[in-house]
Motif scaffolding. Sequence first.
Motif, mmCIF file in Angstrom:
data_model
loop_
_atom_site.group_PDB
_atom_site.id
_atom_site.type_symbol
_atom_site.label_atom_id
_atom_site.label_comp_id
_atom_site.label_asym_id
_atom_site.label_seq_id
_atom_site.Cartn_x
_atom_site.Cartn_y
_atom_site.Cartn_z
ATOM 1 N N CYS A 119 0.808 -1.216 0.000
ATOM 2 C CA CYS A 119 0.000 0.000 0.000
ATOM 3 C C CYS A 119 0.844 1.269 0.000
ATOM 4 C CB CYS A 119 -0.913 0.015 1.233
ATOM 5 S SG CYS A 119 -2.047 -1.389 1.340
ATOM 6 N N CYS A 120 2.173 1.113 0.032
ATOM 7 C CA CYS A 120 3.041 2.274 0.209
ATOM 8 C C CYS A 120 4.091 2.342 -0.902
ATOM 9 C CB CYS A 120 3.730 2.208 1.570
ATOM 10 S SG CYS A 120 2.556 2.075 2.940
ATOM 11 N N LEU A 121 4.878 3.400 -0.880
ATOM 12 C CA LEU A 121 5.923 3.598 -1.862
ATOM 13 C C LEU A 121 7.011 2.548 -1.698
ATOM 14 C CD1 LEU A 121 6.245 7.477 -1.603
ATOM 15 C CD2 LEU A 121 4.925 6.153 -3.276
ATOM 16 N N LYS A 122 7.826 2.360 -2.744
ATOM 17 C CA LYS A 122 8.872 1.349 -2.712
ATOM 18 C C LYS A 122 9.859 1.619 -1.588
ATOM 19 C CE LYS A 122 12.212 -1.030 -5.634
ATOM 20 N NZ LYS A 122 12.843 -1.118 -6.982
ATOM 21 N N ARG A 123 10.381 2.837 -1.536
ATOM 22 C CA ARG A 123 11.240 3.231 -0.406
ATOM 23 C C ARG A 123 10.320 3.868 0.626
ATOM 24 N NH1 ARG A 123 16.293 5.534 0.891
ATOM 25 N NH2 ARG A 123 16.348 5.450 3.164
ATOM 26 N N TRP A 124 9.727 3.033 1.463
ATOM 27 C CA TRP A 124 8.586 3.518 2.212
ATOM 28 C C TRP A 124 8.886 3.866 3.661
ATOM 29 C CZ3 TRP A 124 5.645 0.075 5.653
ATOM 30 C CH2 TRP A 124 6.236 -1.196 5.807
ATOM 31 N N LEU A 125 9.828 3.183 4.291
ATOM 32 C CA LEU A 125 10.074 3.443 5.705
ATOM 33 C C LEU A 125 11.115 4.521 5.919
ATOM 34 C CD1 LEU A 125 10.127 -0.108 7.331
ATOM 35 C CD2 LEU A 125 8.378 1.639 7.548
ATOM 36 N N SER A 126 10.890 5.352 6.916
ATOM 37 C CA SER A 126 11.849 6.392 7.281
ATOM 38 C C SER A 126 11.935 6.461 8.800
ATOM 39 C CB SER A 126 11.415 7.751 6.715
ATOM 40 O OG SER A 126 12.284 8.772 7.135
ATOM 41 N N LEU A 127 13.120 6.236 9.347
ATOM 42 C CA LEU A 127 13.310 6.281 10.792
ATOM 43 C C LEU A 127 13.016 7.686 11.302
ATOM 44 C CD1 LEU A 127 14.329 4.777 13.359
ATOM 45 C CD2 LEU A 127 16.598 5.687 12.827
ATOM 46 N N SER A 128 12.110 7.799 12.248
ATOM 47 C CA SER A 128 11.770 9.116 12.794
ATOM 48 C C SER A 128 12.217 9.282 14.239
ATOM 49 C CB SER A 128 10.257 9.362 12.690
ATOM 50 O OG SER A 128 9.532 8.353 13.363
ATOM 51 N N ARG A 129 12.276 8.173 14.999
ATOM 52 C CA ARG A 129 12.646 8.298 16.412
ATOM 53 C C ARG A 129 13.067 6.937 16.947
ATOM 54 N NH1 ARG A 129 7.969 10.140 18.490
ATOM 55 N NH2 ARG A 129 7.417 8.426 19.871
ATOM 56 N N TRP A 130 14.035 6.947 17.862
ATOM 57 C CA TRP A 130 14.385 5.715 18.560
ATOM 58 C C TRP A 130 14.927 6.036 19.935
ATOM 59 C CZ3 TRP A 130 19.569 4.101 19.684
ATOM 60 C CH2 TRP A 130 20.574 4.897 19.123
ATOM 61 N N ASP A 131 14.778 5.091 20.858
ATOM 62 C CA ASP A 131 15.207 5.277 22.242
ATOM 63 C C ASP A 131 16.429 4.417 22.540
ATOM 64 O OD1 ASP A 131 13.185 7.046 22.727
ATOM 65 O OD2 ASP A 131 11.890 5.624 23.773
ATOM 66 N N LEU A 190 19.876 -2.087 39.446
ATOM 67 C CA LEU A 190 19.996 -1.636 38.066
ATOM 68 C C LEU A 190 19.292 -0.293 37.902
ATOM 69 C CD1 LEU A 190 21.239 -2.704 35.398
ATOM 70 C CD2 LEU A 190 18.937 -3.379 34.722
ATOM 71 N N THR A 191 20.003 0.656 37.343
ATOM 72 C CA THR A 191 19.451 1.965 37.016
ATOM 73 C C THR A 191 19.480 2.127 35.507
ATOM 74 O OG1 THR A 191 20.155 2.979 39.096
ATOM 75 C CG2 THR A 191 19.778 4.460 37.246
ATOM 76 N N ARG A 192 18.382 2.602 34.934
ATOM 77 C CA ARG A 192 18.326 2.763 33.470
ATOM 78 C C ARG A 192 18.250 4.233 33.090
ATOM 79 N NH1 ARG A 192 14.888 -0.686 29.137
ATOM 80 N NH2 ARG A 192 16.702 -2.014 29.553
ATOM 81 N N LEU A 193 19.068 4.580 32.106
ATOM 82 C CA LEU A 193 19.055 5.897 31.487
ATOM 83 C C LEU A 193 18.505 5.728 30.081
ATOM 84 C CD1 LEU A 193 20.023 8.932 31.412
ATOM 85 C CD2 LEU A 193 22.180 8.047 30.472
ATOM 86 N N GLU A 194 17.430 6.449 29.744
ATOM 87 C CA GLU A 194 16.842 6.389 28.408
ATOM 88 C C GLU A 194 16.950 7.754 27.739
ATOM 89 O OE1 GLU A 194 12.855 4.942 28.395
ATOM 90 O OE2 GLU A 194 13.399 2.944 29.133
ATOM 91 N N ILE A 195 17.407 7.757 26.497
ATOM 92 C CA ILE A 195 17.579 8.997 25.747
ATOM 93 C C ILE A 195 16.905 8.829 24.386
ATOM 94 C CG2 ILE A 195 19.231 10.665 24.817
ATOM 95 C CD1 ILE A 195 21.302 9.456 26.772
ATOM 96 N N THR A 196 16.069 9.794 24.020
ATOM 97 C CA THR A 196 15.369 9.750 22.738
ATOM 98 C C THR A 196 16.220 10.386 21.648
ATOM 99 O OG1 THR A 196 13.189 9.791 23.787
ATOM 100 C CG2 THR A 196 13.305 10.498 21.487
ATOM 101 N N PHE A 197 16.397 9.644 20.556
ATOM 102 C CA PHE A 197 17.158 10.104 19.404
ATOM 103 C C PHE A 197 16.207 10.425 18.261
ATOM 104 C CE2 PHE A 197 20.438 8.401 21.889
ATOM 105 C CZ PHE A 197 21.686 8.661 21.329
ATOM 106 N N GLY A 198 16.653 11.305 17.361
ATOM 107 C CA GLY A 198 15.917 11.583 16.143
ATOM 108 C C GLY A 198 16.376 10.641 15.043
ATOM 109 N N ASP A 199 16.317 11.091 13.805
ATOM 110 C CA ASP A 199 16.636 10.204 12.687
ATOM 111 C C ASP A 199 18.107 10.194 12.314
ATOM 112 O OD1 ASP A 199 16.726 12.757 11.742
ATOM 113 O OD2 ASP A 199 15.612 12.373 9.897
ATOM 114 N N SER A 200 18.923 11.101 12.872
ATOM 115 C CA SER A 200 20.313 11.132 12.411
ATOM 116 C C SER A 200 21.281 11.523 13.517
ATOM 117 C CB SER A 200 20.450 12.083 11.215
ATOM 118 O OG SER A 200 19.960 13.382 11.553
ATOM 119 N N ASP A 201 21.447 12.812 13.774
ATOM 120 C CA ASP A 201 22.509 13.278 14.654
ATOM 121 C C ASP A 201 22.260 12.931 16.112
ATOM 122 O OD1 ASP A 201 23.764 14.387 12.471
ATOM 123 O OD2 ASP A 201 22.782 16.341 12.725
#
Length: 307
Positions: A119-131, A190-201
């Motif tokens: 249902c989508c374009l051939k190059r369809w996925l684009s990373l927008s966010r990751w933790d 155990l202590t966890r540190l979580e940091i949200t990243f964007g798509d690149s830098d």
Amino acid sequence: MLKYGSYHRTTTFDGMEINYSVDMVRYSFKYDFDSPICSDFQRLYDKLSDKIETNLFRTSKAFQYTNLFVFTVGECVIKVGIGLNGINREDNFKCFLEYNPNKVDVDLLNMIVETLRPCCLKRWLSLSRWDLAIDIPVERSQACFYKDRRDYAYFKSARKGVTTYLGKRLSEGFTKLYDKTKESDLDYDLTRLEITFGDSDLPTMPDVYIDGGQTNLMVALSGTNRVLALLLNQLDETDFQTYYGMLNYKLRKKLEPHVKKGKKLEYDYKVIYELMMDIKKFEKEFNIDDDFHNLKFMNIESPFFNA
């Protein structure tokens, strides 16, 4: 110990074993105007409802997704949002796919991907966010970060312990430091540190301090001095030096064990970069093979494996 799939690395800092892992990835995509994405996905949802836990949430609220599908298999949770309630017509075609790659059931992911892809374009996925999750084997009271110019919040509860936040939620650079022992009912520190990243830098990385001497970094004092220590610990390094230097010598020596105490965490940027490249590679190829099957990696059988 915690279970990890392929998207994790182990390194050392100050004699401690530190685990870096990808806790969540979100890919954005758009569907073609003429595609039957909602009806096709509804059929998949109905089919899977007999096998696993499924939920569908519909809303017309602004800047939320019209259809939010949630599929759950044990610790695996996959979310698919279809149709953003935005400000223009183009937003109606925006969608997202979100999951934890270390806990994903790849058979379920395959079904979802194969339903969405046509249902989508051939190059369809684009990373927008990751933790990024960084697990530090110390008590929560032995770790803290100090406030910079971003929003700061502090919460404490009997069930989850102390949690501190830095930045704006869901935004690049958002940081959370919490008690993973209490949160996951572990039998070790155990202590966890979580940091949200964007798509690149890289986002703004917080200054985190770890006290190997097991001194409570934030609550060891009482009364006015405790409040003063808490406020000093929220300052960035420049402001801290300014205000700490304004105190008289006797008070500085009294507060010294409780402010800016501990060793500053040195991030392993090579490890972070490797994880980032793994995610970007998957974004480009979206190749779901045996190496990606993290539930096999963790010796957990998928309910779809023999289906």
